[in-house]
Design an enzyme around this catalytic site. Structure first.
Site, PDB file in Angstrom:
ATOM      1  N   ASP A 100      -8.295 -14.565   5.725  1.00  0.00           N
ATOM      2  CA  ASP A 100      -7.391 -14.667   4.424  1.00  0.00           C
ATOM      3  C   ASP A 100      -6.679 -13.512   4.792  1.00  0.00           C
ATOM      4  O   ASP A 100      -8.106 -12.302   4.559  1.00  0.00           O
ATOM      5  CB  ASP A 100      -7.644 -15.739   3.344  1.00  0.00           C
ATOM      6  CG  ASP A 100      -8.031 -16.955   3.607  1.00  0.00           C
ATOM      7  OD1 ASP A 100      -7.822 -17.414   4.345  1.00  0.00           O
ATOM      8  OD2 ASP A 100      -8.877 -18.242   3.060  1.00  0.00           O
ATOM      9  N   HIS A 129     -11.001 -18.372  10.114  1.00  0.00           N
ATOM     10  CA  HIS A 129     -11.438 -19.673  10.313  1.00  0.00           C
ATOM     11  C   HIS A 129      -9.894 -20.480  10.266  1.00  0.00           C
ATOM     12  O   HIS A 129      -8.589 -19.291  10.460  1.00  0.00           O
ATOM     13  CB  HIS A 129     -11.683 -20.530   8.312  1.00  0.00           C
ATOM     14  CG  HIS A 129     -10.878 -19.926   7.561  1.00  0.00           C
ATOM     15  ND1 HIS A 129     -11.255 -18.482   7.420  1.00  0.00           N
ATOM     16  CD2 HIS A 129      -9.914 -20.259   6.789  1.00  0.00           C
ATOM     17  CE1 HIS A 129     -10.436 -18.452   5.939  1.00  0.00           C
ATOM     18  NE2 HIS A 129      -9.379 -19.587   5.768  1.00  0.00           N
ATOM     19  N   HIS A 168      -7.512 -17.678  11.165  1.00  0.00           N
ATOM     20  CA  HIS A 168      -7.305 -16.699  10.408  1.00  0.00           C
ATOM     21  C   HIS A 168      -8.003 -15.450   9.289  1.00  0.00           C
ATOM     22  O   HIS A 168      -9.052 -16.632   9.833  1.00  0.00           O
ATOM     23  CB  HIS A 168      -5.868 -16.629   9.392  1.00  0.00           C
ATOM     24  CG  HIS A 168      -6.341 -17.727   8.653  1.00  0.00           C
ATOM     25  ND1 HIS A 168      -6.152 -18.724   9.491  1.00  0.00           N
ATOM     26  CD2 HIS A 168      -5.989 -17.730   7.793  1.00  0.00           C
ATOM     27  CE1 HIS A 168      -6.446 -20.032   8.593  1.00  0.00           C
ATOM     28  NE2 HIS A 168      -6.727 -19.244   7.565  1.00  0.00           N
ATOM     29  N   ARG A 188      -7.511 -23.540  -3.972  1.00  0.00           N
ATOM     30  CA  ARG A 188      -7.982 -22.370  -3.392  1.00  0.00           C
ATOM     31  C   ARG A 188      -8.032 -21.532  -4.561  1.00  0.00           C
ATOM     32  O   ARG A 188      -6.907 -21.228  -4.803  1.00  0.00           O
ATOM     33  CB  ARG A 188      -7.727 -21.987  -1.939  1.00  0.00           C
ATOM     34  CG  ARG A 188      -8.264 -21.057  -1.108  1.00  0.00           C
ATOM     35  CD  ARG A 188      -7.548 -20.429  -0.399  1.00  0.00           C
ATOM     36  NE  ARG A 188      -6.687 -19.304  -0.442  1.00  0.00           N
ATOM     37  CZ  ARG A 188      -6.465 -18.953   0.328  1.00  0.00           C
ATOM     38  NH1 ARG A 188      -5.805 -19.654   1.910  1.00  0.00           N
ATOM     39  NH2 ARG A 188      -5.457 -18.328  -0.008  1.00  0.00           N
TER      40      ARG A 188
END
Length: 305
Positions: free
Chosen positions: A109, A257, A107, A273
């Site tokens: 983000d 990723h 995907h 994150r």
């Protein structure tokens, strides 16, 4: 003053940054060196960093506006800092975290929003003894190595990105799923996009695409499977084996990723994150996704606006 060194970690992507303590504010010269390396190597690794949430936020903020995670369920955010999304497989209060299986398919983000992330900064807080790696694919190379015929086919193609295609979403709490769907209706993005800073084109595909606009589901799935397989070929991929304290930042505008589930799920894996707000993409609410083309989708949107 320590000298920053940049050491490539892979052919397609990845470089280690040494000679810097991210607990300290960046000088303008340090910031520029890191930024230049980021644009060149896509994925940067800062080993052995012991950051407080405040220090991670301060470092991340030097590279763009921080996402306040409006597309995420509030329960997945740090209790004191909504700039931090907590990726955790821990059970709290008898419930699994809403992010316990996040990222398990390839995907980019927030591609399921009209503003995909510019990038992200991930800090490893806890990790299993083995496994739990993350892999990134260089989507510049993925596009540039396609045949001329496929390039002509996809140059003006658009795709429907859908939050419900997050792998394992059905295992999350029903309330979390409902919130995610409400916050993130499907959107349309181009299959080939241009990086706003490097000017280089990349392939914008991943495993959270429902179908291509103007194609049937059958046609879409065949083409999408080929493009995703090509984009994540080993020669385009950097695989990171996490160590405690690693900080990894990546450019979300030219990569995709996947977080691997190759570890004992009873052992904790916790990451903090920060996401950088991206440029506004051409995204549209897809009110009718059952076989309609882009024009009918936009007409439906106009009708309810």
């Amino acid at each position: 003053m320590n000298t920053i060194t940049v050491t490539p970690l892979g052919f397609a992507a990845g470089a280690q940054i040494a000679g810097i303590d991210l607990r300290e504010p960046l000088s303008n010269a340090q910031h520029q060196q890191i930024y230049d390396a980021w644009l060149k190597h896509i994925v940067l690794v800062f080993p052995g960093q012991d950051l407080t949430p405040e220090q991670q936020i301060a470092f991340s903020r030097r590279f763009g506006v921080l996402d306040q995670h409006g597309s995420q369920a509030p329960s997945t955010l740090h209790p004191d800092h909504r700039e931090i999304l907590v990726l955790s497989n821990k059970v709290i209060g008898g419930k699994k975290s809403g992010t316990h299986n996040s990222g398990r398919n390839w995907h980019t983000d927030l591609s399921y929003t009209s503003r995909p992330a510019k990038g992200a900064i991930l800090h490893c807080k806890e990790k299993p003894p083995v496994g739990g790696d993350t892999m990134w694919a260089n989507l510049y190379l993925a596009l540039e190595t396609l045949s001329p015929g496929i390039r002509r086919l996809i140059d003006d193609l658009e795709a429907l990105h859908d939050v419900t295609l997050i792998r394992g979403i059905e295992q999350r709490d029903a309330t979390v799923i409902a919130e995610m769907k409400t916050r993130n209706p499907p959107v349309i993005h181009p299959v080939v996009r241009t990086h706003p800073e490097t000017g280089r084109k990349s392939l914008f595909v991943n495993e959270r695409i429902r179908r291509f606009i103007g194609m049937s589901d059958e046609e879409s799935q065949s083409l999408l499977a080929m493009l995703n397989t090509h984009a994540t070929s080993p020669e385009f991929v950097y695989r990171h084996r996490w160590s405690l304290g690693d900080v990894v930042m990546w450019d979300n505008r030219c990569s995709c990723h996947v977080a691997l589930g190759d570890f004992d799920q009873t052992r904790p894996r916790v990451m903090f994150r920060c996401s950088l707000e991206g440029e506004v993409e051409t995204g549209h609410l897809a009110v009718d996704t059952a076989g309609s083309d882009r024009q009918s989708m936009l007409q439906a949107v106009a009708a309810v606006s």
